[in-house]
Scaffold this motif. Structure first.
Motif, short mmCIF file in Angstrom:
data_model
loop_
_atom_site.label_atom_id
_atom_site.label_comp_id
_atom_site.label_asym_id
_atom_site.label_seq_id
_atom_site.Cartn_x
_atom_site.Cartn_y
_atom_site.Cartn_z
N THR A 1 62.74 33.74 51.04
CA THR A 1 61.70 33.96 51.82
C THR A 1 61.17 32.74 52.60
OG1 THR A 1 59.65 35.17 51.99
CG2 THR A 1 59.84 33.47 50.14
N LEU A 2 60.30 32.72 53.64
CA LEU A 2 59.72 31.68 54.37
C LEU A 2 58.84 30.89 53.48
CD1 LEU A 2 58.93 33.39 57.66
CD2 LEU A 2 60.71 32.16 57.02
N GLY A 3 58.93 29.83 53.60
CA GLY A 3 58.25 29.08 52.50
C GLY A 3 57.06 28.16 53.45
N VAL A 4 56.77 26.93 53.22
CA VAL A 4 55.69 26.18 53.71
C VAL A 4 56.33 24.82 54.22
CG1 VAL A 4 54.01 27.24 51.96
CG2 VAL A 4 55.09 24.93 51.65
N PRO A 5 55.55 24.43 55.24
CA PRO A 5 56.04 23.29 55.94
C PRO A 5 55.85 21.94 54.61
CG PRO A 5 54.42 24.06 57.23
CD PRO A 5 54.35 24.79 55.90
N HIS A 6 56.61 20.80 54.86
CA HIS A 6 56.60 19.66 54.15
C HIS A 6 55.38 19.26 53.70
CE1 HIS A 6 57.68 15.85 52.09
NE2 HIS A 6 58.65 16.15 51.95
N GLY A 7 54.43 19.33 54.66
CA GLY A 7 53.12 18.50 54.33
C GLY A 7 51.97 19.59 53.62
N ASP A 8 52.27 20.86 53.54
CA ASP A 8 51.37 21.78 52.86
C ASP A 8 51.17 21.67 51.37
OD1 ASP A 8 50.64 24.57 51.59
OD2 ASP A 8 50.91 24.89 53.85
N LEU B 1 55.36 24.87 44.50
CA LEU B 1 56.64 25.76 44.79
C LEU B 1 57.84 24.80 44.19
CD1 LEU B 1 56.28 27.15 48.48
CD2 LEU B 1 56.79 28.34 46.40
N VAL B 2 57.69 23.54 44.26
CA VAL B 2 58.97 22.62 43.63
C VAL B 2 58.82 23.01 42.36
CG1 VAL B 2 59.52 20.48 43.30
CG2 VAL B 2 58.94 20.87 45.62
N VAL C 1 74.24 30.00 39.65
CA VAL C 1 73.13 30.43 39.98
C VAL C 1 71.95 29.34 39.94
CG1 VAL C 1 72.56 31.33 37.46
CG2 VAL C 1 71.13 32.18 39.27
N HIS C 2 71.27 29.21 41.16
CA HIS C 2 70.21 27.98 41.06
C HIS C 2 69.23 28.44 42.33
CE1 HIS C 2 72.42 26.51 44.60
NE2 HIS C 2 73.46 26.84 43.84
N THR C 3 68.12 27.66 42.18
CA THR C 3 67.34 27.91 43.14
C THR C 3 67.55 26.78 44.29
OG1 THR C 3 65.81 26.32 41.91
CG2 THR C 3 65.39 28.86 41.93
N VAL C 4 67.10 27.21 45.82
CA VAL C 4 67.45 26.26 46.89
C VAL C 4 65.81 26.13 47.64
CG1 VAL C 4 68.67 25.95 48.99
CG2 VAL C 4 69.82 27.27 46.91
N GLN C 5 65.75 25.22 48.10
CA GLN C 5 64.47 24.87 48.86
C GLN C 5 64.65 23.96 50.08
OE1 GLN C 5 61.67 23.75 45.85
NE2 GLN C 5 60.45 25.73 45.97
N SER C 6 64.07 24.09 51.18
CA SER C 6 64.03 23.21 52.26
C SER C 6 62.59 23.24 52.90
CB SER C 6 65.08 23.73 53.37
OG SER C 6 66.33 23.74 52.84
N PHE C 7 62.01 22.01 53.18
CA PHE C 7 60.55 21.90 53.72
C PHE C 7 60.73 21.13 55.15
CE2 PHE C 7 60.13 22.16 49.28
CZ PHE C 7 59.42 23.27 48.91
N TYR C 8 60.55 22.02 56.07
CA TYR C 8 60.50 21.24 57.54
C TYR C 8 59.07 20.76 57.79
CZ TYR C 8 65.04 23.92 57.18
OH TYR C 8 66.24 24.34 56.72
N GLU D 1 56.04 12.19 59.15
CA GLU D 1 54.53 11.48 59.66
C GLU D 1 53.74 11.86 58.36
OE1 GLU D 1 53.88 12.89 63.49
OE2 GLU D 1 55.64 11.78 64.38
N GLU D 2 53.96 11.55 57.33
CA GLU D 2 53.04 11.60 56.26
C GLU D 2 52.89 10.16 55.78
OE1 GLU D 2 54.87 14.17 53.63
OE2 GLU D 2 54.87 16.02 54.60
N PRO D 3 51.73 9.91 55.10
CA PRO D 3 51.21 8.65 54.57
C PRO D 3 52.24 8.44 53.20
CG PRO D 3 49.66 10.28 53.77
CD PRO D 3 50.56 11.02 54.93
#
Length: 412
Positions: free
Chosen positions: A249-256, A262-263, A291-298, A371-373
């Motif tokens: 499913t659609l997740g969240v941006p990296h800075g969320d 979720l990780v 069988v495993h989970t997959v995540q990407s954070f843009y 662009e995160e601290p």
């Protein structure tokens, strides 16, 4: 302008290039890289694959080096030179002994600044990329993610194929690549990072010498917001021995702020041999090998999901078992003891990932690209420990219900 982080020197050159340098005592190697904020999500549909093709083409020769010279430049010193393209950036990295850092920086600058981009080289390299696309098409556990991404993102640029398609790659000309290089490989879209045995003042001076006159250019056009989620299922027929299934499913941006919950959920569900999916679907039911989970954070959105491969006669049971685990987590979150365990697992993975100069290098680039601290290791670990059960329950309830998923199966 220079600003010290804890153990890291951060400088923005006059042309906009961001430079991050991290000395690491006690090592004899150094890793260096140049990143450009240009990836598949920045491409028009008819130019899909252009960023990746340009990444290939810079290795075909520069004003000072032939393709063979480039291949020899660091390998002959025992080092390595690599490149990759993502949906949001293109990266060029090198790893060498500390005494060869000057040569590594020179090679990286030559690649990104002065590629020849000749039409005759493109005619050959296009065939290489078409072979790469064919390889993915013949690798169902790769192809299923491409197909799922197209269905999930529904025309959004995050669903673009990084390699492009045969038609789009064949349509890209040398003039297109020269125009893309002139537009994207500019100061305001470029990051230079170095980590290892180094003197920050010396390295910064060398980076200024090599990159200081890069045109500033313009920043990348922002990627549009994520599309509306349309859950459902789809089947793509392919004569394979297994059915390859992605449920996500659609997740969240990296800075969320919901990213770390979720990780932790993904780690509990499919982050290794001790995870729920591995234990249930593979160990208890014997329905899958992988069988495993997959995540990407843009920067603007994300993806969280599950992959499994199973024989056709087991597909229904395997998919149902995976959906049952999603529902269980969505309704109950994680018990206290499991949450404590996955916190330790994630923290251990973070620490181990910093045990190499390459790991440190990519960590520096990660902060700059998003662009995160910058956060010290202790601050990162504290943030993981700060994720409480309520945050995990909320994230699970929002993102894990089976009714929210897009499922795609590739197989007979």
């Amino acid at each position: 302008m220079s600003r010290p982080w804890e153990g890291v020197t951060r400088t923005r050159l006059e042309n906009g290039i961001e430079v991050l340098l991290e000395p690491i005592p006690g090592v004899r190697s150094v890793a260096a890289g140049v990143w450009v904020r240009q990836g598949a999500a920045h491409e028009a549909p008819e130019r899909m694959g252009g960023s990746h093709l340009l990444e290939h083409m810079v290795f075909k020769g520069t004003e000072r080096r032939s393709a063979h010279d480039i291949a020899l430049s660091l390998e002959s010193l025992g080092g390595s030179l690599d490149a990759y393209t993502t949906r949001e950036s293109t990266g060029f990295t090198a790893r060498v002994l500390d005494r060869h850092l000057d040569e590594a920086l020179d090679v990286l600058a030559d690649l990104v600044r002065r590629p020849l981009l000749r039409a005759e080289d493109l005619d050959l390299e296009r065939e290489v990329v078409l072979e790469e696309i064919a390889m993915v098409d013949d690798t169902p556990d790769d192809l299923v993610f491409e197909l799922h991404g197209e269905r999930l993102w529904a025309g959004h640029p995050y669903g673009h194929r990084i390699l492009g398609t045969p038609d789009t790659v064949r349509a890209i000309t040398a003039d297109d690549l020269r125009a893309l290089h002139a537009e994207a490989y500019v100061g305001r879209r470029m990051i230079v990072c170095v980590a290892g045995h180094l003197d920050p003042d010396d390295v910064l001076a060398r980076v200024r010498q090599l990159f200081g006159d890069v045109p500033a250019g313009c920043e990348a056009t922002p990627v549009p917001p994520a599309p509306r989620l349309v859950p459902g299922s789809e089947r793509v027929s392919r004569p394979t021995q297994q059915c390859h299934v992605v449920i996500g499913t659609l997740g969240v941006p990296h800075g969320d702020v919901r990213r770390l919950p979720l990780v932790l959920l993904a780690t509990a569900l499919g982050g290794g041999m001790s995870s729920r999916l591995f234990q249930q679907v593979r160990e208890k039911l014997g329905l899958a090998y992988a069988v495993h989970t997959v995540q990407s954070f843009y920067r603007r959105a994300g993806f969280t999901g599950i992959y499994l491969g199973t024989r056709p006669e087991s597909e229904g049971r395997a998919v149902q078992a995976a959906l049952d685990e999603l529902r269980r987590a969505a309704e109950h979150g994680l018990p206290a003891d499991e949450l404590a365990r996955v916190r330790e697992q994630v923290k251990g993975e973070v620490i181990l990932g910093m045990e190499s100069t390459s790991g440190r290098l990519h960590r520096l680039a990660h902060y700059a690209l998003h662009e995160e601290p910058y956060r010290t290791l202790d601050q990162v670990l504290e943030r993981v420990d700060a994720v409480d059960a309520d945050a995990v329950v909320a994230a699970a309830a929002e993102f894990l219900p089976p009714e929210r998923q897009v499922a795609l199966s590739l197989g007979p």
